[in-house]
Design a protein around this motif. Structure first.
Motif, PDB file in Angstrom:
ATOM      1  N   LYS A 171      -4.439  -1.123  -9.879  1.00 56.93           N
ATOM      2  CA  LYS A 171      -4.328   0.322  -9.680  1.00 56.93           C
ATOM      3  C   LYS A 171      -3.022   0.845 -10.277  1.00 56.93           C
ATOM      4  N   VAL A 172      -1.952   0.090 -10.072  1.00 52.24           N
ATOM      5  CA  VAL A 172      -0.647   0.492 -10.597  1.00 52.24           C
ATOM      6  C   VAL A 172      -0.655   0.477 -12.126  1.00 52.24           C
ATOM      7  N   GLU A 173      -1.264  -0.538 -12.713  1.00 52.20           N
ATOM      8  CA  GLU A 173      -1.312  -0.612 -14.173  1.00 52.20           C
ATOM      9  C   GLU A 173      -2.159   0.518 -14.754  1.00 52.20           C
ATOM     10  N   THR A 174      -3.211   0.920 -14.059  1.00 52.84           N
ATOM     11  CA  THR A 174      -4.018   2.061 -14.492  1.00 52.84           C
ATOM     12  C   THR A 174      -3.181   3.340 -14.468  1.00 52.84           C
ATOM     13  N   LEU A 175      -2.399   3.518 -13.404  1.00 51.19           N
ATOM     14  CA  LEU A 175      -1.511   4.681 -13.321  1.00 51.19           C
ATOM     15  C   LEU A 175      -0.466   4.643 -14.438  1.00 51.19           C
ATOM     16  N   ALA A 176       0.080   3.454 -14.695  1.00 47.07           N
ATOM     17  CA  ALA A 176       1.092   3.328 -15.742  1.00 47.07           C
ATOM     18  C   ALA A 176       0.504   3.667 -17.106  1.00 47.07           C
ATOM     19  N   GLN A 177      -0.710   3.233 -17.374  1.00 47.95           N
ATOM     20  CA  GLN A 177      -1.351   3.543 -18.651  1.00 47.95           C
ATOM     21  C   GLN A 177      -1.588   5.038 -18.800  1.00 47.95           C
ATOM     22  N   ALA A 178      -1.932   5.678 -17.698  1.00 49.82           N
ATOM     23  CA  ALA A 178      -2.164   7.137 -17.746  1.00 49.82           C
ATOM     24  C   ALA A 178      -0.875   7.888 -18.061  1.00 49.82           C
ATOM     25  N   LEU A 179       0.268   7.314 -17.736  1.00 47.85           N
ATOM     26  CA  LEU A 179       1.566   7.943 -18.011  1.00 47.85           C
ATOM     27  C   LEU A 179       2.065   7.688 -19.420  1.00 47.85           C
ATOM     28  N   ARG A 237       8.465  -5.330  -9.877  1.00 48.43           N
ATOM     29  CA  ARG A 237       9.459  -6.322  -9.448  1.00 48.43           C
ATOM     30  C   ARG A 237       9.119  -6.902  -8.081  1.00 48.43           C
ATOM     31  N   GLN A 238       8.714  -6.027  -7.164  1.00 46.77           N
ATOM     32  CA  GLN A 238       8.465  -6.453  -5.789  1.00 46.77           C
ATOM     33  C   GLN A 238       7.158  -7.224  -5.611  1.00 46.77           C
ATOM     34  N   TYR A 239       6.145  -6.868  -6.392  1.00 43.66           N
ATOM     35  CA  TYR A 239       4.810  -7.435  -6.202  1.00 43.66           C
ATOM     36  C   TYR A 239       4.247  -7.949  -7.532  1.00 43.66           C
ATOM     37  N   PRO A 240       4.853  -8.980  -8.109  1.00 46.84           N
ATOM     38  CA  PRO A 240       4.374  -9.442  -9.414  1.00 46.84           C
ATOM     39  C   PRO A 240       2.917  -9.909  -9.397  1.00 46.84           C
ATOM     40  N   LYS A 241       2.440 -10.310  -8.245  1.00 44.12           N
ATOM     41  CA  LYS A 241       1.040 -10.732  -8.106  1.00 44.12           C
ATOM     42  C   LYS A 241       0.335  -9.902  -7.038  1.00 44.12           C
ATOM     43  N   GLY A 242       0.748  -8.647  -6.907  1.00 43.14           N
ATOM     44  CA  GLY A 242       0.232  -7.774  -5.864  1.00 43.14           C
ATOM     45  C   GLY A 242      -1.265  -7.536  -5.983  1.00 43.14           C
ATOM     46  N   THR A 243      -1.888  -7.358  -4.849  1.00 43.74           N
ATOM     47  CA  THR A 243      -3.333  -7.129  -4.821  1.00 43.74           C
ATOM     48  C   THR A 243      -3.707  -5.759  -5.369  1.00 43.74           C
ATOM     49  N   LEU A 244      -2.759  -4.835  -5.416  1.00 47.38           N
ATOM     50  CA  LEU A 244      -3.016  -3.489  -5.919  1.00 47.38           C
ATOM     51  C   LEU A 244      -2.459  -3.289  -7.329  1.00 47.38           C
ATOM     52  N   ARG A 245      -2.113  -4.367  -7.972  1.00 47.98           N
ATOM     53  CA  ARG A 245      -1.498  -4.303  -9.306  1.00 47.98           C
ATOM     54  C   ARG A 245      -2.393  -3.586 -10.319  1.00 47.98           C
ATOM     55  N   GLU A 288       0.833  -1.203   0.000  1.00 48.38           N
ATOM     56  CA  GLU A 288       0.000   0.000   0.000  1.00 48.38           C
ATOM     57  C   GLU A 288       0.865   1.250   0.000  1.00 48.38           C
ATOM     58  N   ARG A 289       1.915   1.248   0.815  1.00 48.59           N
ATOM     59  CA  ARG A 289       2.837   2.381   0.867  1.00 48.59           C
ATOM     60  C   ARG A 289       3.448   2.637  -0.506  1.00 48.59           C
ATOM     61  N   ASP A 290       3.876   1.580  -1.177  1.00 49.06           N
ATOM     62  CA  ASP A 290       4.534   1.747  -2.464  1.00 49.06           C
ATOM     63  C   ASP A 290       3.574   2.268  -3.534  1.00 49.06           C
ATOM     64  N   ALA A 312       9.970   4.989 -12.311  1.00 50.81           N
ATOM     65  CA  ALA A 312      10.890   4.173 -11.511  1.00 50.81           C
ATOM     66  C   ALA A 312      10.139   3.440 -10.400  1.00 50.81           C
ATOM     67  N   SER A 313       9.189   4.113  -9.769  1.00 46.19           N
ATOM     68  CA  SER A 313       8.417   3.491  -8.701  1.00 46.19           C
ATOM     69  C   SER A 313       7.503   2.391  -9.226  1.00 46.19           C
ATOM     70  N   ILE A 314       6.959   2.607 -10.414  1.00 42.52           N
ATOM     71  CA  ILE A 314       6.129   1.567 -11.039  1.00 42.52           C
ATOM     72  C   ILE A 314       6.977   0.335 -11.354  1.00 42.52           C
ATOM     73  N   ALA A 315       8.164   0.547 -11.886  1.00 41.18           N
ATOM     74  CA  ALA A 315       9.064  -0.576 -12.185  1.00 41.18           C
ATOM     75  C   ALA A 315       9.421  -1.332 -10.904  1.00 41.18           C
ATOM     76  N   TYR A 316       9.704  -0.596  -9.834  1.00 41.95           N
ATOM     77  CA  TYR A 316      10.001  -1.222  -8.548  1.00 41.95           C
ATOM     78  C   TYR A 316       8.807  -2.047  -8.066  1.00 41.95           C
ATOM     79  N   TYR A 317       7.616  -1.470  -8.153  1.00 42.85           N
ATOM     80  CA  TYR A 317       6.410  -2.178  -7.718  1.00 42.85           C
ATOM     81  C   TYR A 317       6.255  -3.488  -8.500  1.00 42.85           C
TER      82      TYR A 317
END
Length: 86
Positions: free
Chosen positions: A75-83, A65-73, A38-40, A58-63
């Protein structure tokens, strides 16, 4: 938990730099805690809101790597698409 709540409030109130300060204070000793994912994600959101696209990528790339099956993935992919450039 309180620092994450404060960071979330700062982000919602349009203060991503304040939120990042709270998140940085949360990091020591919590790298593997249950709240680390959640913090990340909050860190990614702060970078996006503050306009720091390099740090956001850089933070998306870190996420990823760290959470390949993360429960918040999703949300992260939505943010990545917006970028992504159109």
């Amino acid at each position: 938990v309180q620092r994450l709540e404060q960071a979330g409030n700062g982000l919602r109130d349009g203060r991503p730099d304040d939120a990042l300060t709270q998140l940085a204070a949360h990091e020591p000793g919590s790298a593997h805690s249950q709240l680390a994912e959640e913090r990340d994600v909050l860190i990614i959101q702060c970078h996006v809101r503050s306009g720091d696209m390099s740090a956001a990528h850089a933070s998306i790339a870190y996420y990823r790597r760290q959470y390949p099956k993360g429960t918040l993935r999703g949300k992260v992919e939505t943010l990545a698409q917006a970028l992504a450039p159109d």
